[in-house]
Design a protein around this motif. Structure first.
Motif, PDB file in Angstrom:
ATOM      1  N   GLY A  34       0.791  -1.218   0.000  1.00  0.00           N
ATOM      2  CA  GLY A  34       0.000   0.000   0.000  1.00  0.00           C
ATOM      3  C   GLY A  34       0.822   1.266   0.000  1.00  0.00           C
ATOM      4  N   SER A  35       2.105   1.165   0.321  1.00  0.00           N
ATOM      5  CA  SER A  35       2.961   2.352   0.317  1.00  0.00           C
ATOM      6  C   SER A  35       3.071   2.982  -1.063  1.00  0.00           C
ATOM      7  N   PHE A  36       2.805   2.189  -2.112  1.00  0.00           N
ATOM      8  CA  PHE A  36       2.909   2.712  -3.480  1.00  0.00           C
ATOM      9  C   PHE A  36       1.651   3.448  -3.932  1.00  0.00           C
ATOM     10  N   ALA A  37       0.655   3.559  -3.069  1.00  0.00           N
ATOM     11  CA  ALA A  37      -0.597   4.222  -3.454  1.00  0.00           C
ATOM     12  C   ALA A  37      -0.386   5.629  -4.013  1.00  0.00           C
ATOM     13  N   PRO A  38       0.471   6.476  -3.430  1.00  0.00           N
ATOM     14  CA  PRO A  38       0.654   7.814  -3.997  1.00  0.00           C
ATOM     15  C   PRO A  38       1.211   7.805  -5.419  1.00  0.00           C
ATOM     16  N   LEU A  39       1.948   6.756  -5.766  1.00  0.00           N
ATOM     17  CA  LEU A  39       2.557   6.682  -7.102  1.00  0.00           C
ATOM     18  C   LEU A  39       1.561   6.258  -8.166  1.00  0.00           C
ATOM     19  N   LEU A  40       0.567   5.495  -7.778  1.00  0.00           N
ATOM     20  CA  LEU A  40      -0.328   4.853  -8.743  1.00  0.00           C
ATOM     21  C   LEU A  40      -0.964   5.830  -9.728  1.00  0.00           C
ATOM     22  N   PRO A  41      -1.511   6.988  -9.290  1.00  0.00           N
ATOM     23  CA  PRO A  41      -2.156   7.888 -10.256  1.00  0.00           C
ATOM     24  C   PRO A  41      -1.198   8.493 -11.275  1.00  0.00           C
ATOM     25  N   HIS A  42       0.090   8.398 -11.012  1.00  0.00           N
ATOM     26  CA  HIS A  42       1.074   9.024 -11.901  1.00  0.00           C
ATOM     27  C   HIS A  42       1.684   8.032 -12.896  1.00  0.00           C
ATOM     28  N   LEU A  43       1.232   6.793 -12.838  1.00  0.00           N
ATOM     29  CA  LEU A  43       1.705   5.789 -13.783  1.00  0.00           C
ATOM     30  C   LEU A  43       0.746   5.702 -14.966  1.00  0.00           C
ATOM     31  N   PRO A  44       1.229   5.360 -16.157  1.00  0.00           N
ATOM     32  CA  PRO A  44       0.356   5.294 -17.335  1.00  0.00           C
ATOM     33  C   PRO A  44      -0.848   4.386 -17.099  1.00  0.00           C
TER      34      PRO A  44
END
Length: 269
Positions: A34-44
């Motif tokens: 879940g730590s990667f949640a902030p990154l998710l919207p910025h991935l294609p």
């Protein structure tokens, strides 16, 4: 689309389904999927994203070995990819996850289209079964003495550049770290103690990028430069040092971190 939770044969993971290239994310020692949640919207949006909970983390069973090595985690990762019928993927390992990612890619180069080592933990090079490195022993002792919540409150500020000015990023890091448990954390700390990332980096023959925060106090840029420097010429991708970011770089500035990822190269591979 947000995360979908899964678990299979003792490994839990989060997935954002898509029909394009698969990107697999491996978290660090004090984090979880879940730590990667902030990154998710910025991935294609076309990228299928899978973030695992490493053995002993977030609903995943711990490994059988009391002192596992990076290859043991890589074997668990291979099992998950096999069960998901993922033949090839782009692979990103952050911190401790970089040790796992490099171990997997060194042994399965045909299954990784592109490798990213973010804030890579080099490891302490201790022979398994010998006296733990001081840094690893302190981690275990502090967690057992303080409990996860107090442990996270004491350690999390080191992961964020200027934590007093970035309370939201600090809260994300502290929340994830406050969820670590034994024996999983102890196994990961011992793996870190015996880790030898530079050895695995020398065995890599696929496109490999290294990204680090310029203000990283946990895995400083000098170590990241060493990793990039030992890569063979045909594997040496981009080295990126992001100013004003610390160890938790993809949480503190996910948009800038995402721009540093070479996902276009991975998709074309």
């Amino acid at each position: 689309m947000s995360w979908v939770s899964h678990i299979s044969e003792g490994i839990a993971w989060l997935e954002r389904p898509a029909r394009g290239e698969t990107l697999v994310l491996l978290h660090g020692i004090g984090s979880n999927a879940g730590s990667f949640a902030p990154l998710l919207p910025h991935l294609p949006e076309t990228t299928r994203v899978i973030a695992w909970n490493a053995p002993g983390y977030g609903g995943s069973d711990p490994l059988a070995q009391d002192w596992p090595q990076a290859q043991d985690y890589a074997t668990a990762l291979r099992g998950l990819l096999d069960r998901l019928h993922i033949g090839t993927c782009a692979l990103l390992g952050h911190s401790l996850g970089a040790l796992v990612a490099a171990a997997f890619a060194a042994g399965h180069a045909d299954r990784v289209t592109h490798l990213t080592l973010a804030a890579p933990a080099i490891g302490h090079g201790v022979t398994p079964g010998e006296v733990l490195s001081a840094a690893a022993q302190i981690r275990i002792d502090d967690l057992e003495r303080q409990g996860a919540k107090a442990f996270a409150a004491a350690r999390a500020p080191r992961l964020v550049f200027r934590p007093e000015d970035n309370p939201e990023s600090l809260a994300l890091v502290q929340t994830a770290m406050g969820q670590v448990t034994m024996p999983g954390y102890g196994q990961a700390a011992r793996m870190l103690a015996s880790g030898r990332l530079l050895d695995d980096a020398e065995r890599l023959w696929l496109p490999t990028d290294v990204i680090v925060g310029a203000e990283d106090r946990v895995t400083p840029p000098e170590g990241a430069r060493r990793v990039h420097g030992v890569l063979h010429a045909n594997a040496r991708g981009r080295y990126t040092e992001l100013p004003d970011l610390g160890h938790a770089l993809y949480q503190q500035d996910p948009a800038r971190f995402a721009r540093a990822l070479d996902l276009t190269a991975a998709a074309a591979a």
